[in-house]
Write a protein that holds these residues in place. Structure first.
Motif, mmCIF file in Angstrom:
data_model
loop_
_atom_site.group_PDB
_atom_site.id
_atom_site.type_symbol
_atom_site.label_atom_id
_atom_site.label_comp_id
_atom_site.label_asym_id
_atom_site.label_seq_id
_atom_site.Cartn_x
_atom_site.Cartn_y
_atom_site.Cartn_z
ATOM 1 N N ILE A 21 -8.569 9.506 -7.327
ATOM 2 C CA ILE A 21 -7.804 9.129 -6.143
ATOM 3 C C ILE A 21 -6.335 9.422 -6.427
ATOM 4 N N SER A 22 -5.806 10.403 -5.736
ATOM 5 C CA SER A 22 -4.430 10.823 -5.943
ATOM 6 C C SER A 22 -3.461 9.748 -5.459
ATOM 7 N N GLY A 23 -2.476 9.437 -6.291
ATOM 8 C CA GLY A 23 -1.433 8.495 -5.896
ATOM 9 C C GLY A 23 -1.629 7.090 -6.417
ATOM 10 N N ALA A 24 -2.800 6.779 -6.968
ATOM 11 C CA ALA A 24 -3.038 5.443 -7.521
ATOM 12 C C ALA A 24 -2.414 5.364 -8.909
ATOM 13 N N THR A 25 -1.725 4.277 -9.198
ATOM 14 C CA THR A 25 -0.943 4.207 -10.434
ATOM 15 C C THR A 25 -1.214 2.986 -11.313
ATOM 16 N N ALA A 26 -1.935 1.987 -10.830
ATOM 17 C CA ALA A 26 -2.153 0.761 -11.616
ATOM 18 C C ALA A 26 -2.897 1.075 -12.907
ATOM 19 N N LYS A 27 -2.583 0.331 -13.968
ATOM 20 C CA LYS A 27 -3.161 0.584 -15.282
ATOM 21 C C LYS A 27 -3.890 -0.613 -15.877
ATOM 22 N N ASN A 28 -4.066 -1.671 -15.098
ATOM 23 C CA ASN A 28 -4.700 -2.876 -15.619
ATOM 24 C C ASN A 28 -5.612 -3.492 -14.565
ATOM 25 N N VAL A 29 -6.637 -4.193 -15.047
ATOM 26 C CA VAL A 29 -7.557 -4.904 -14.164
ATOM 27 C C VAL A 29 -7.658 -6.348 -14.625
ATOM 28 N N ILE A 30 -7.398 -7.278 -13.722
ATOM 29 C CA ILE A 30 -7.613 -8.694 -13.994
ATOM 30 C C ILE A 30 -8.960 -9.078 -13.394
ATOM 31 N N ALA A 38 -10.622 -8.207 -3.457
ATOM 32 C CA ALA A 38 -9.833 -7.594 -4.525
ATOM 33 C C ALA A 38 -8.407 -7.437 -4.024
ATOM 34 N N ILE A 39 -7.454 -7.828 -4.835
ATOM 35 C CA ILE A 39 -6.039 -7.695 -4.508
ATOM 36 C C ILE A 39 -5.493 -6.550 -5.345
ATOM 37 N N ILE A 40 -4.956 -5.526 -4.679
ATOM 38 C CA ILE A 40 -4.505 -4.339 -5.405
ATOM 39 C C ILE A 40 -3.097 -3.956 -4.954
ATOM 40 N N PRO A 41 -2.364 -3.239 -5.808
ATOM 41 C CA PRO A 41 -1.006 -2.831 -5.422
ATOM 42 C C PRO A 41 -1.020 -2.032 -4.121
ATOM 43 N N THR A 42 -0.007 -2.246 -3.318
ATOM 44 C CA THR A 42 0.074 -1.584 -2.015
ATOM 45 C C THR A 42 -0.031 -0.065 -2.143
ATOM 46 N N LYS A 43 0.626 0.500 -3.154
ATOM 47 C CA LYS A 43 0.585 1.952 -3.338
ATOM 48 C C LYS A 43 -0.841 2.440 -3.576
ATOM 49 N N ASP A 44 -1.605 1.712 -4.379
ATOM 50 C CA ASP A 44 -2.993 2.089 -4.640
ATOM 51 C C ASP A 44 -3.841 1.927 -3.379
ATOM 52 N N PHE A 45 -3.582 0.856 -2.627
ATOM 53 C CA PHE A 45 -4.322 0.640 -1.383
ATOM 54 C C PHE A 45 -4.099 1.799 -0.414
ATOM 55 N N MET A 46 -2.846 2.208 -0.276
ATOM 56 C CA MET A 46 -2.535 3.307 0.647
ATOM 57 C C MET A 46 -3.205 4.610 0.196
ATOM 58 N N ALA A 47 -3.292 4.818 -1.119
ATOM 59 C CA ALA A 47 -3.958 6.013 -1.634
ATOM 60 C C ALA A 47 -5.450 5.987 -1.306
ATOM 61 N N ILE A 48 -6.062 4.808 -1.420
ATOM 62 C CA ILE A 48 -7.481 4.670 -1.072
ATOM 63 C C ILE A 48 -7.682 4.858 0.422
ATOM 64 N N GLU A 49 -6.825 4.224 1.223
ATOM 65 C CA GLU A 49 -6.943 4.370 2.674
ATOM 66 C C GLU A 49 -6.815 5.835 3.086
ATOM 67 N N GLU A 50 -5.873 6.551 2.474
ATOM 68 C CA GLU A 50 -5.691 7.964 2.790
ATOM 69 C C GLU A 50 -6.923 8.772 2.376
ATOM 70 N N GLY A 51 -7.471 8.461 1.211
ATOM 71 C CA GLY A 51 -8.663 9.161 0.748
ATOM 72 C C GLY A 51 -9.872 8.914 1.631
ATOM 73 N N LEU A 52 -9.988 7.722 2.190
ATOM 74 C CA LEU A 52 -11.128 7.388 3.044
ATOM 75 C C LEU A 52 -11.072 8.097 4.393
ATOM 76 N N LYS A 53 -9.891 8.571 4.775
ATOM 77 C CA LYS A 53 -9.783 9.310 6.033
ATOM 78 C C LYS A 53 -10.653 10.564 6.004
ATOM 79 N N LYS A 54 -10.854 11.130 4.816
ATOM 80 C CA LYS A 54 -11.708 12.309 4.687
ATOM 81 C C LYS A 54 -13.167 11.996 5.001
ATOM 82 N N TYR A 55 -13.491 10.714 4.970
ATOM 83 C CA TYR A 55 -14.851 10.269 5.282
ATOM 84 C C TYR A 55 -14.945 9.708 6.704
ATOM 85 N N GLY A 56 -13.904 9.969 7.501
ATOM 86 C CA GLY A 56 -13.904 9.524 8.893
ATOM 87 C C GLY A 56 -13.567 8.071 9.091
ATOM 88 N N VAL A 57 -12.872 7.458 8.123
ATOM 89 C CA VAL A 57 -12.510 6.041 8.208
ATOM 90 C C VAL A 57 -11.108 5.902 8.769
#
Length: 199
Positions: A21-30, A38-57
């Motif tokens: 997933i391009s743009g995700a930067t977090a390096k740790n998991v609690i 799951a609570i994730i950094p906003t930048k990582d969330f936006m990268a996932i949301e952008e990636g899911l658009k390719k799947y019609g989401v």
């Protein structure tokens, strides 16, 4: 916190296989049993949301943003959604062994009337843990797919895929049908990790 070192996150689907997933930067998991989603950094969330658009989401931001706010999403082909893969290292060392875990689509995206509904990932700008590299706080939506074993004195934990795992993307841990918890001395730890314990 029970903290693991994260190496990479990605998508996995049967058609395309695994992709980062391009743009995700977090390096740790609690690992947090007190969190439902799951609570994730906003930048990582936006990268996932952008990636899911390719799947019609198509996702809609909540009207009121808070730590527990969730996005409502629409999609026509729920079955084609990817799983999210999380590559974790067994220690922070450079030569550490790596293991990939899966967050199935059934866990991070609610199914409603054959399509998408609530995304169970919550974006947050909160600062967690002891590192400035960013954290994912993984709650029940991750842990419901694994048996988790915690050894506080030994600073280690184990994760074993549950026999009720939502989706097994590539057959990991298929030999682990259930955790052997009767005898602590002969405990089946599955994939064992050294953990970073913070407060």
């Amino acid at each position: 916190y029970w903290t693991l070192t994260m190496d990479d996150i990605g998508f996995f689907d049967k058609k395309n296989g695994g992709t980062s997933i391009s743009g995700a930067t977090a390096k740790n998991v609690i690992i947090d049993t007190g969190v439902s989603y799951a609570i994730i950094p906003t930048k990582d969330f936006m990268a996932i949301e952008e990636g899911l658009k390719k799947y019609g989401v198509d996702c809609k931001e909540p009207a009121n943003s808070s730590l527990t706010s969730t996005y409502t999403c629409k999609c026509d082909k729920y079955d084609e959604l990817p799983d999210i893969t999380i590559n974790v290292k067994d220690s922070p060392k450079e030569d550490a062994k790596r293991k990939r875990f899966t967050l199935p689509k059934e866990s991070y995206m609610e199914l409603k009337d054959g399509g998408c509904n609530t995304m169970r990932l919550t974006p947050s700008s909160e600062t967690w843990g002891l590192s400035s590299q960013g954290y994912w706080v993984m709650g029940d939506i991750f842990l419901q797919n694994y048996y988790s074993i915690y050894d506080f004195p030994g600073h280690r934990m184990g994760l074993i895929e549950s026999k009720d795992f939502g989706v097994v993307s590539d057959g990991w841990n298929s030999d682990h049908k259930e955790a052997k918890i009767q005898d602590h001395n002969n405990l089946d730890w599955g994939q064992e990790f050294n953990v970073l314990l913070g407060n």
